[in-house]
Each structure stands twice: as structure tokens, then as C-alpha cells.
Design a protein around this motif. Structure first.
Motif, PDB file in Angstrom:
ATOM      1  N   THR A  18      18.722 -58.843  13.647  1.00 26.26           N
ATOM      2  CA  THR A  18      19.274 -59.849  14.813  1.00 26.26           C
ATOM      3  C   THR A  18      20.457 -59.274  15.319  1.00 26.26           C
ATOM      4  OG1 THR A  18      18.341 -61.456  13.308  1.00 26.26           O
ATOM      5  CG2 THR A  18      19.722 -62.187  15.087  1.00 26.26           C
ATOM      6  N   ILE A  19      20.138 -59.188  16.561  1.00 27.10           N
ATOM      7  CA  ILE A  19      21.355 -58.896  17.654  1.00 27.10           C
ATOM      8  C   ILE A  19      21.716 -59.780  18.637  1.00 27.10           C
ATOM      9  CG2 ILE A  19      22.060 -56.850  19.099  1.00 27.10           C
ATOM     10  CD1 ILE A  19      19.571 -55.210  18.001  1.00 27.10           C
ATOM     11  N   SER A  20      22.769 -60.071  18.655  1.00 26.33           N
ATOM     12  CA  SER A  20      23.339 -61.063  19.883  1.00 26.33           C
ATOM     13  C   SER A  20      24.147 -60.237  21.029  1.00 26.33           C
ATOM     14  CB  SER A  20      24.260 -62.033  19.316  1.00 26.33           C
ATOM     15  OG  SER A  20      25.292 -61.627  18.860  1.00 26.33           O
ATOM     16  N   GLY A  21      24.020 -60.615  22.106  1.00 24.68           N
ATOM     17  CA  GLY A  21      24.778 -60.211  23.103  1.00 24.68           C
ATOM     18  C   GLY A  21      24.025 -58.965  23.986  1.00 24.68           C
ATOM     19  N   VAL A  22      22.586 -59.092  23.926  1.00 30.23           N
ATOM     20  CA  VAL A  22      21.493 -58.261  24.384  1.00 30.23           C
ATOM     21  C   VAL A  22      21.575 -58.301  25.910  1.00 30.23           C
ATOM     22  CG1 VAL A  22      19.301 -57.365  24.397  1.00 30.23           C
ATOM     23  CG2 VAL A  22      20.447 -57.775  22.069  1.00 30.23           C
ATOM     24  N   ASN A  23      21.776 -57.369  26.648  1.00 28.25           N
ATOM     25  CA  ASN A  23      21.528 -57.458  28.270  1.00 28.25           C
ATOM     26  C   ASN A  23      20.169 -57.329  28.808  1.00 28.25           C
ATOM     27  OD1 ASN A  23      24.206 -58.205  28.465  1.00 28.25           O
ATOM     28  ND2 ASN A  23      24.802 -56.007  28.486  1.00 28.25           N
ATOM     29  N   LYS A  24      19.513 -56.162  27.922  1.00 26.98           N
ATOM     30  CA  LYS A  24      18.238 -55.592  28.334  1.00 26.98           C
ATOM     31  C   LYS A  24      17.836 -54.643  27.286  1.00 26.98           C
ATOM     32  CE  LYS A  24      16.577 -52.638  31.872  1.00 26.98           C
ATOM     33  NZ  LYS A  24      17.038 -51.650  33.505  1.00 26.98           N
ATOM     34  N   ILE A  25      16.264 -54.481  26.994  1.00 25.82           N
ATOM     35  CA  ILE A  25      15.807 -53.576  26.291  1.00 25.82           C
ATOM     36  C   ILE A  25      15.384 -52.366  27.194  1.00 25.82           C
ATOM     37  CG2 ILE A  25      14.227 -52.861  24.563  1.00 25.82           C
ATOM     38  CD1 ILE A  25      14.482 -55.789  23.409  1.00 25.82           C
ATOM     39  N   ASN A  26      16.012 -51.328  27.017  1.00 24.78           N
ATOM     40  CA  ASN A  26      15.780 -50.160  27.820  1.00 24.78           C
ATOM     41  C   ASN A  26      14.388 -49.620  27.539  1.00 24.78           C
ATOM     42  OD1 ASN A  26      18.328 -50.742  28.682  1.00 24.78           O
ATOM     43  ND2 ASN A  26      18.560 -48.718  29.192  1.00 24.78           N
ATOM     44  N   ARG A  27      14.103 -49.278  26.349  1.00 28.13           N
ATOM     45  CA  ARG A  27      12.811 -48.790  25.915  1.00 28.13           C
ATOM     46  C   ARG A  27      12.740 -49.068  24.565  1.00 28.13           C
ATOM     47  NH1 ARG A  27      15.660 -43.501  26.196  1.00 28.13           N
ATOM     48  NH2 ARG A  27      15.705 -42.806  24.305  1.00 28.13           N
ATOM     49  N   PHE A  28      11.195 -48.958  23.858  1.00 29.64           N
ATOM     50  CA  PHE A  28      10.973 -49.179  22.603  1.00 29.64           C
ATOM     51  C   PHE A  28       9.650 -48.715  22.277  1.00 29.64           C
ATOM     52  CE2 PHE A  28       9.654 -53.311  24.469  1.00 29.64           C
ATOM     53  CZ  PHE A  28       8.581 -53.414  23.693  1.00 29.64           C
ATOM     54  N   ASP A  29       9.505 -48.376  21.003  1.00 31.38           N
ATOM     55  CA  ASP A  29       8.156 -47.964  20.431  1.00 31.38           C
ATOM     56  C   ASP A  29       8.381 -48.447  18.938  1.00 31.38           C
ATOM     57  OD1 ASP A  29       9.463 -45.789  19.244  1.00 31.38           O
ATOM     58  OD2 ASP A  29       8.891 -44.439  20.899  1.00 31.38           O
ATOM     59  N   SER A  30       7.554 -48.062  17.979  1.00 35.93           N
ATOM     60  CA  SER A  30       7.340 -48.232  16.837  1.00 35.93           C
ATOM     61  C   SER A  30       8.390 -47.501  16.006  1.00 35.93           C
ATOM     62  CB  SER A  30       6.100 -48.035  16.117  1.00 35.93           C
ATOM     63  OG  SER A  30       5.691 -46.541  16.301  1.00 35.93           O
ATOM     64  N   GLU A  31       9.089 -46.694  16.395  1.00 36.49           N
ATOM     65  CA  GLU A  31      10.207 -46.016  15.861  1.00 36.49           C
ATOM     66  C   GLU A  31      11.239 -45.887  16.387  1.00 36.49           C
ATOM     67  OE1 GLU A  31       8.515 -41.694  15.784  1.00 36.49           O
ATOM     68  OE2 GLU A  31       6.893 -42.286  14.333  1.00 36.49           O
ATOM     69  N   GLU A  32      11.632 -46.221  17.405  1.00 37.92           N
ATOM     70  CA  GLU A  32      13.016 -46.399  18.284  1.00 37.92           C
ATOM     71  C   GLU A  32      13.070 -47.551  19.066  1.00 37.92           C
ATOM     72  OE1 GLU A  32      15.330 -42.800  19.109  1.00 37.92           O
ATOM     73  OE2 GLU A  32      15.014 -43.204  21.026  1.00 37.92           O
ATOM     74  N   PHE A  33      14.233 -48.260  19.329  1.00 37.50           N
ATOM     75  CA  PHE A  33      14.613 -49.158  20.248  1.00 37.50           C
ATOM     76  C   PHE A  33      15.887 -48.507  20.774  1.00 37.50           C
ATOM     77  CE2 PHE A  33      11.530 -51.821  18.461  1.00 37.50           C
ATOM     78  CZ  PHE A  33      11.417 -53.016  18.991  1.00 37.50           C
ATOM     79  N   LEU A  34      16.040 -48.701  22.182  1.00 38.52           N
ATOM     80  CA  LEU A  34      17.221 -48.551  22.950  1.00 38.52           C
ATOM     81  C   LEU A  34      17.749 -49.768  23.684  1.00 38.52           C
ATOM     82  CD1 LEU A  34      19.466 -46.576  23.471  1.00 38.52           C
ATOM     83  CD2 LEU A  34      18.208 -45.713  25.705  1.00 38.52           C
ATOM     84  N   ILE A  35      18.870 -50.435  23.295  1.00 39.68           N
ATOM     85  CA  ILE A  35      19.153 -51.548  23.579  1.00 39.68           C
ATOM     86  C   ILE A  35      20.562 -51.667  24.354  1.00 39.68           C
ATOM     87  CG2 ILE A  35      19.525 -53.940  22.958  1.00 39.68           C
ATOM     88  CD1 ILE A  35      18.017 -53.390  20.327  1.00 39.68           C
TER      89      ILE A  35
END
Length: 89
Positions: A18-35
């Protein structure tokens, strides 16, 4: 977007993040998220990752899966001051 809590990261049993302060999820797939968060870019790596929740009003995001690593990225370009400090140490 209104972020009620900024910069909190809570990992439960390496399965639910659980993450707070998220502005945008730039990219994601089943192995990596860039937030994009209020504290900088956060890279989440693992396997079988899936977006469990994304609340644009509060800036809270939940990622589910097998979470292996969390890393904040520092994208400061051309920090000449630190280079000069290194030379004169």
C-alpha cells in the motif's frame, strides 16, 4: 488530486503493498511498476504483480503479488555542486 497522506509505504507479508502520495503510475506489468510519488519515483519489482487499487482522489495505490524489491530512484541531472565537492575533498 488531493493526497491526504504523503509518502507512506506499507508492505504486508511481501504480498500486498500500500502506497500513499501517488501522483501517477508511469508504467507497469506483471514484474515491475514505476510509480511517480510525492517523494520521487518508486520502482517496485516482483512477480505476478497486479494493480489492486488506485484512488486518484486520495493518492493511495495497492499492488498485489510477490514483491521482491522497492527502490526510490533519484533523477537529478548535472549536479555540479556535488562534483566540485568531491574534487576538493
Amino acid at each position: 488530486m488531493i493526497c491526504l497522506e504523503q509518502g507512506k509505504v506499507f508492505l504486508d507479508s511481501r504480498k500486498i503493498l500500500t502506497i500513499s502520495g501517488v501522483n501517477k503510475i508511469n508504467r507497469f506489468d506483471s514484474e515491475e511498476f514505476l510509480i511517480d510519488t510525492s517523494l520521487g519515483f518508486l520502482k517496485v519489482k516482483g512477480s505476478d504483480l497486479a494493480l489492486g487499487k488506485l484512488d486518484n482522489n486520495t493518492g493511495e495505490t495497492v499492488i498485489k503479488g510477490n514483491i521482491n524489491s522497492l527502490m526510490y530512484l533519484n533523477h537529478k541531472k548535472g549536479n555540479k555542486e556535488s562534483f566540485i565537492k568531491k574534487v576538493f575533498k
